[in-house]
Scaffold this active site. Structure first.
Site, PDB file in Angstrom:
ATOM      1  N   ASP A  25     -17.936  41.162 -48.424  1.00  0.00           N
ATOM      2  CA  ASP A  25     -18.327  42.117 -49.470  1.00  0.00           C
ATOM      3  C   ASP A  25     -19.328  41.530 -50.450  1.00  0.00           C
ATOM      4  O   ASP A  25     -20.384  42.117 -50.713  1.00  0.00           O
ATOM      5  CB  ASP A  25     -17.096  42.573 -50.277  1.00  0.00           C
ATOM      6  CG  ASP A  25     -16.264  43.595 -49.515  1.00  0.00           C
ATOM      7  OD1 ASP A  25     -16.767  44.149 -48.519  1.00  0.00           O
ATOM      8  OD2 ASP A  25     -15.111  43.821 -49.924  1.00  0.00           O
ATOM      9  N   ARG A 106      -8.679  35.890 -63.534  1.00  0.00           N
ATOM     10  CA  ARG A 106      -9.835  36.748 -63.832  1.00  0.00           C
ATOM     11  C   ARG A 106     -10.438  36.516 -65.212  1.00  0.00           C
ATOM     12  O   ARG A 106     -11.661  36.397 -65.332  1.00  0.00           O
ATOM     13  CB  ARG A 106      -9.507  38.236 -63.627  1.00  0.00           C
ATOM     14  CG  ARG A 106      -9.148  38.662 -62.184  1.00  0.00           C
ATOM     15  CD  ARG A 106     -10.021  38.037 -61.134  1.00  0.00           C
ATOM     16  NE  ARG A 106      -9.829  38.573 -59.805  1.00  0.00           N
ATOM     17  CZ  ARG A 106      -9.117  37.997 -58.823  1.00  0.00           C
ATOM     18  NH1 ARG A 106      -8.478  36.862 -59.044  1.00  0.00           N
ATOM     19  NH2 ARG A 106      -9.026  38.540 -57.634  1.00  0.00           N
ATOM     20  N   ASP A 135      -7.866  44.310 -60.294  1.00  0.00           N
ATOM     21  CA  ASP A 135      -8.852  43.285 -60.635  1.00  0.00           C
ATOM     22  C   ASP A 135     -10.113  43.876 -61.266  1.00  0.00           C
ATOM     23  O   ASP A 135     -10.702  43.272 -62.156  1.00  0.00           O
ATOM     24  CB  ASP A 135      -9.175  42.434 -59.405  1.00  0.00           C
ATOM     25  CG  ASP A 135      -7.991  41.549 -59.019  1.00  0.00           C
ATOM     26  OD1 ASP A 135      -7.271  41.124 -59.941  1.00  0.00           O
ATOM     27  OD2 ASP A 135      -7.778  41.304 -57.818  1.00  0.00           O
ATOM     28  N   SER A 187      -5.390  41.525 -47.261  1.00  0.00           N
ATOM     29  CA  SER A 187      -6.230  41.155 -48.388  1.00  0.00           C
ATOM     30  C   SER A 187      -5.537  40.004 -49.115  1.00  0.00           C
ATOM     31  O   SER A 187      -4.364  40.102 -49.477  1.00  0.00           O
ATOM     32  CB  SER A 187      -6.402  42.362 -49.316  1.00  0.00           C
ATOM     33  OG  SER A 187      -6.968  41.937 -50.524  1.00  0.00           O
TER      34      SER A 187
HETATM   35  N1  ARG Z   1      -1.296  42.719 -57.077  1.00  0.00           N
HETATM   36  C1  ARG Z   1      -1.717  41.467 -57.621  1.00  0.00           C
HETATM   37  C2  ARG Z   1      -2.378  41.688 -58.946  1.00  0.00           C
HETATM   38  O1  ARG Z   1      -2.864  42.740 -59.195  1.00  0.00           O
HETATM   39  C3  ARG Z   1      -2.552  40.691 -56.666  1.00  0.00           C
HETATM   40  C4  ARG Z   1      -3.938  41.172 -56.459  1.00  0.00           C
HETATM   41  C5  ARG Z   1      -4.606  40.407 -55.409  1.00  0.00           C
HETATM   42  N2  ARG Z   1      -5.996  40.714 -55.318  1.00  0.00           N
HETATM   43  C6  ARG Z   1      -6.636  40.834 -54.150  1.00  0.00           C
HETATM   44  N3  ARG Z   1      -7.895  41.070 -54.229  1.00  0.00           N
HETATM   45  N4  ARG Z   1      -6.018  40.786 -53.002  1.00  0.00           N
HETATM   46  O2  ARG Z   1      -2.413  40.815 -59.760  1.00  0.00           O
END
Ligand code: ARG
Length: 434
Positions: A25, A106, A135, A187
């Site tokens: 991506d 982040r 995210d 993912s």
């Molecule tokens: N659900 C978790 C969170 O929002 C993990 C997110 C993981 N991100 C990803 N791009 N797979 O903090």
């Protein structure tokens, strides 16, 4: 120190700082931002301890696709010192379970991107988050908090409608290297604080996570048959030693991931409530983070008084929600941190735990500031607890209950008929268990 971004600064085109991972991506984005948006791309890959020993290839890959500047930045120490220390102090677990590994990384990455945007004179920041996750919320909320003038590009949100095949077609047509292996079935997001696994077959919440999703932790079956004891030293809430050896937090976390992972500790399989309103099935492996938080909290139970412990539990939960929701840079988060910090002044000492076949059991705790008083607690020799004070205490302590049950007790009976002369004894509990 020389400003390494100086040369980039002078370029004529408008610039975008891209949060670059090296994956499909964000690689497509390097090209797309140049071709579709006419921007010069500054690609920044944040090393927060993800499972990639050498990120030099990521730097090169962005240059190969025409980035004007590309850098893999080692943020691990800052992540440990400035973010994970606070997460430990706040026993940060979203919905009492998830140690916030993605939510914590982040804001740090964003702070670097914003800084680099300023140093390179970029007016845009771009990220590769989808339009359905947390995210994107964290990235953009943090950017807005740090510099509301920066413009945000979230191309994947537009491409969410594209199939992977269409994306691969575009990539091939524009010279972006495409993965030769099949699409990854999950993912993944990983860093020092653990590893998140979602999507694919996990979208069925009845589906037991397949064995192949785990990479940081052994299964309980394969874990060693002999237990291992670990001792962590804390100073003011921060882990400072492992098995008697003084260590900085970064190497300590790396070591803890290794030891706890080997014993199969740290797997989570949960249903989680995302900021954007939906529930998702998430699996995590968090050997170090869960162990450190569990052991830190064990020390708090020794060093904090009952009122502070109970109140802090509420603060801890609020802290986790605020951080999960992307509000790291917020007034409330600062205030909650200040509360936590003030409670940690005497959270110093040692905690002992045993790792065995997927479990971690706290087996001891000690502190120079322990509020546990042996002479008060003991039923043996040395007992100094004044039992004669108990009766008067109980009389006053139970006064509200006595008053309530005398006046409203019979009428408060659930389901049963109240009749004159009903005794006050435990009517609510009785009827609930009936
Ligand atoms: N659900 C978790 C969170 O929002 C993990 C997110 C993981 N991100 C990803 N791009 N797979 O903090």
């Amino acid at each position: 120190m020389a400003n390494v971004y100086e040369n980039v600064h002078g370029n004529a085109k408008e610039k975008v700082v891209l949060a670059y991972s090296g994956g499909l991506d964000t690689s497509v984005m390097v090209k797309w931002l140049q071709l579709e948006k006419g921007l010069d791309v500054v690609a920044i890959c944040g090393n927060v301890g993800q499972d990639a020993e050498d990120l030099a290839w990521v730097e090169k890959k962005a240059y190969d696709m025409g980035a004007v500047y590309s850098q893999a930045l080692d943020m691990r120490e800052e992540y440990a010192e400035d973010f994970l220390t606070k997460a430990i102090a706040a026993n940060g677990l979203y919905e009492d379970s998830y140690p916030l590994l993605s939510a914590l990384s982040r804001p740090l990455i964003v702070s670097k991107l914003v800084d680099i945007a300023h140093k390179t004179g970029a007016s845009y920041i771009a990220h590769g988050c989808t339009g359905k996750g947390n995210d994107q919320v964290r990235f953009e909320t943090c950017i807005h908090a740090l510099d509301p003038k920066l413009k945000i590009l979230a191309p994947v949100r537009e491409w969410d409608l594209l199939t992977r095949e269409q994306e691969m077609e575009w990539a091939k047509a524009h010279g972006v290297p495409v993965p030769t292996t099949a699409a990854k079935p999950y993912s993944i997001d990983d860093n020092l604080w653990g590893r998140a696994i979602e999507c694919g077959v996990l979208e069925d919440p009845w589906m037991e996570p397949p064995a192949d999703i785990w990479t940081m932790t052994a299964s309980a079956e394969d874990a060693p048959d002999t237990p291992e004891e670990i001792v962590l030293g804390f100073e003011q809430g921060k882990p400072v030693s492992l098995n008697g050896e003084q260590m900085d937090l970064l190497p300590l976390i790396i070591k803890m991931n290794e030891i706890c992972g080997k014993h199969g500790y740290g797997r989570l399989d949960m249903i989680e409530d995302r900021v954007v309103g939906l529930k998702s099935h998430e699996c995590y492996e968090c050997p170090a983070s869960l162990a450190l938080i569990t052991m830190h909290h064990a020390l708090e139970t020794l060093c904090l008084d009952a009122d502070t412990l109970q109140y802090k539990h509420l603060i801890d939960q609020q802290w986790a929600t605020v951080v999960y929701d992307g509000l790291w840079f917020s007034q409330l988060k600062e205030a909650l941190d200040a509360f936590c910090a003030s409670t940690q002044a005497f959270v110093s000492g040692e905690v002992k735990a045993r790792l065995y076949k997927g479990s971690l059991t706290v087996t001891g705790r000690r502190s120079a500031y322990s509020l546990y008083d042996f002479n008060l607690a003991t039923y043996g020799v040395g007992d100094s607890f004044d039992r004669s004070a108990s009766k008067g205490f109980i009389d006053l302590h139970s006064l509200p209950s006595k008053t309530w049950s005398g006046v409203q007790g019979p009428a408060a009976r659930l389901g049963g008929e109240a009749s004159e002369g009903d005794g006050p004894a435990f009517v609510v509990a009785d009827s609930l268990s009936a």
